[in-house]
Write a protein that holds these residues in place. Structure first.
Motif, short mmCIF file in Angstrom:
data_model
loop_
_atom_site.label_atom_id
_atom_site.label_comp_id
_atom_site.label_asym_id
_atom_site.label_seq_id
_atom_site.Cartn_x
_atom_site.Cartn_y
_atom_site.Cartn_z
N SER A 154 0.87 -1.27 -0.03
CA SER A 154 0.01 0.02 0.08
C SER A 154 0.87 1.14 0.14
O SER A 154 1.71 1.48 0.91
CB SER A 154 -0.91 0.00 1.37
N LEU A 179 -1.58 -1.25 -4.20
CA LEU A 179 -2.79 -0.27 -3.87
C LEU A 179 -2.10 0.98 -3.77
O LEU A 179 -0.92 1.04 -3.18
CB LEU A 179 -3.38 -0.37 -2.57
N SER A 223 -6.27 3.81 -3.70
CA SER A 223 -6.46 4.11 -2.43
C SER A 223 -6.39 5.63 -2.05
O SER A 223 -5.52 6.29 -2.64
CB SER A 223 -5.46 3.64 -1.53
N TRP A 251 -10.12 1.87 -1.59
CA TRP A 251 -9.33 1.95 -0.23
C TRP A 251 -9.24 3.45 0.20
O TRP A 251 -9.45 4.40 -0.48
CB TRP A 251 -8.16 1.14 -0.18
N GLN A 253 -6.06 5.36 2.61
CA GLN A 253 -4.71 5.28 3.53
C GLN A 253 -4.38 6.72 4.05
O GLN A 253 -4.46 7.39 3.27
CB GLN A 253 -3.80 4.50 2.69
#
Ligand SMILES: [Zn+2]
Length: 466
Positions: A154, A179, A223, A251, A253
């Protein structure tokens, strides 16, 4: 035999029979997790086949894993065999938090978080407006990850669409499950003039364009990436929540509760508008950012109420022990997070962290847990770095272990990668001891090869120095 065959020990079983096209059988010790072993090390939570085989079908999916002697005929016949016997085959590591834009500031001296951002991170990220530079650092980050056995991450980029495009382009070329997203930051008092979204609408428009271009392409996922509450306005956080409500398959983050000075500043700023914010995590909670697809890096300084909320929302934490110590942020309480049922993954946090290796991160994690009076068993450590990370990123239906049908991203580790490790592994009496030696003494040197969908994308260049 070609040099490639010689290097990897590949042979083809040419016996006539019931074989399937494109099947590969990887021989070696095979370890993977079906669940979190927990503090009691539940034996049903993992499978170890010391003389094992991982079978990958022509599509790059796991077809079978088990004892080498038991590979079914229809998979064995005609399959290409790749011999990694004596080594350990594990699912590819999952790095739940790093910054591709910070590749060039790794090992920068002397600052804690807020000064680190101003002195090192922001100037480095400003360079990512240049597409050539963005391509260069994206390539470096991806190659270093693969060399370290990391197959999914990520990833924070920068505010520039050029950086997001460069990262996703190269991840797509390599067919990686990754991601990422454009960093959002617009709070005038906490961001430099040269690295700031001009307004929320522009940031949203750019984010929507990037989602349209990249989300769901190949194995990529978008994300939404507000950098942290400190550098975002309330309007920006509200926009992120609205966007996620509209597209819940995306997503989120961000960072949270990393450093005491940062936390104080964040609370001062937000409480000036509304004095009822209870904590840093409560700010995100009140903006509806605690979702089942949200990932919060660090969370070093949180309390039980925060843990209850994170667990209830299904949000995850990226535990970045190396970064937390390098930047002097503090010691994450892994046991408390697990006790409250918070989903936790492991992160390198390049470049607050100093190594791309998740083995090195496990070494650091072990020490953080030890200083807090606990223990991190190797089995739980390897769970954390593989299936635990996949779960933290809500990607465990695709990756994270070797159940049939999962994507065959994996890495091959060498118990004899260095003289110290070789000696320690040699005198070890149990597999758990050898695994712990690998977790504490290993790093990217211990990675013999990394495979994406069953195809080798990295091989250690020089022979092990033993
Ligand atoms: Zn970070």
């Amino acid at each position: 035999m070609s040099s490639e065959q010689a290097a990897t020990g590949q042979t083809r079983d040419t016996a006539a029979g019931c074989g399937q096209h494109g099947v590969r059988v990887f021989l070696g010790a095979v370890l993977h997790f079906l669940d979190d072993p927990g503090p009691e090390l539940d034996p049903a939570a993992w499978e170890l086949f010391e003389d094992g085989a991982l079978v990958v079908d022509g599509e790059g999916k796991v077809a079978w894993a088990g004892p080498a002697a038991d590979v079914p005929c229809e998979l064995r016949t005609g399959a290409t065999k790749v011999d990694h016997r004596g080594r350990l085959i594990v699912p590819g590591f999952v790095d739940t938090h790093l910054h591709v834009s910070e590749v060039d500031i790794v090992a920068s001296y002397g600052e804690q978080l807020l000064n680190w951002l101003q002195q090192y991170a922001f100037p480095a990220e400003a360079k990512c407006a240049d597409p050539d530079y963005a391509r260069t650092v994206a390539g470096i980050a991806l190659e270093r990850m693969l060399a370290a056995g990391t197959t999914t991450a990520s990833v924070h980029t920068s505010i520039h669409t050029t950086m997001v495009d460069a990262f996703f382009e190269q991840a797509l070329q390599r067919n990686l499950r990754m991601l990422s997203g454009k960093v959002l930051m617009d709070r005038v008092t906490q961001t430099p003039h040269y690295l700031r979204d001009p307004d929320v609408q522009t940031a949203e428009d750019q984010t929507l364009e990037l989602i349209d271009r990249w989300h769901g392409k190949g194995r990529l996922g978008y994300s939404i990436s507000p950098r942290l509450a400190l550098t975002c306005t309330e309007d920006m956080l509200a926009m992120v929540a609205r966007l996620h409500r509209q597209q819940p398959d995306l997503w989120i983050q961000t960072h949270g509760a990393e450093n005491p000075e940062e936390i104080k500043r964040v609370l001062d700023i937000y409480r000036a508008q509304d004095s009822s914010y209870r904590s840093y995590i409560d700010i995100y909670d009140r903006f509806d950012l605690l979702t089942g697809k949200s990932l919060f890096a660090h969370c070093v300084h949180i309390d039980d109420t925060d843990r209850v909320r994170l667990a209830a929302a299904g949000s995850a934490v990226a535990f970045c022990p190396d970064s937390n110590m390098f930047l002097g942020s503090g010691l994450f309480d892994l046991d408390a997070a697990w006790r409250y049922g918070v989903s936790v993954g492991l992160g390198s946090d390049i470049a607050g962290g100093t190594s791309y290796s998740q083995l090195y991160a496990l070494n650091q994690a072990y020490k953080v847990v030890a200083v807090r009076g606990g223990r991190l068993h190797a089995l739980r450590g390897f769970y954390l770095a593989t299936l635990g990370g996949a779960r933290a990123l809500s990607l465990d239906r695709h990756i994270g272990n070797f159940t049939v049908g999962k994507e065959a991203d994996f890495t091959v580790l060498d118990f004899a990668a260095t003289p110290t490790l070789a000696r320690r592994a040699e005198i070890a009496e149990t597999f758990a001891e050898r695994l712990f030696a690998l977790m504490i003494l290993g790093d990217e040197q211990a990675v013999t090869a990394t495979y994406i969908l069953g195809r080798r994308v990295h091989e250690r260049q020089s022979p092990a120095p033993v």
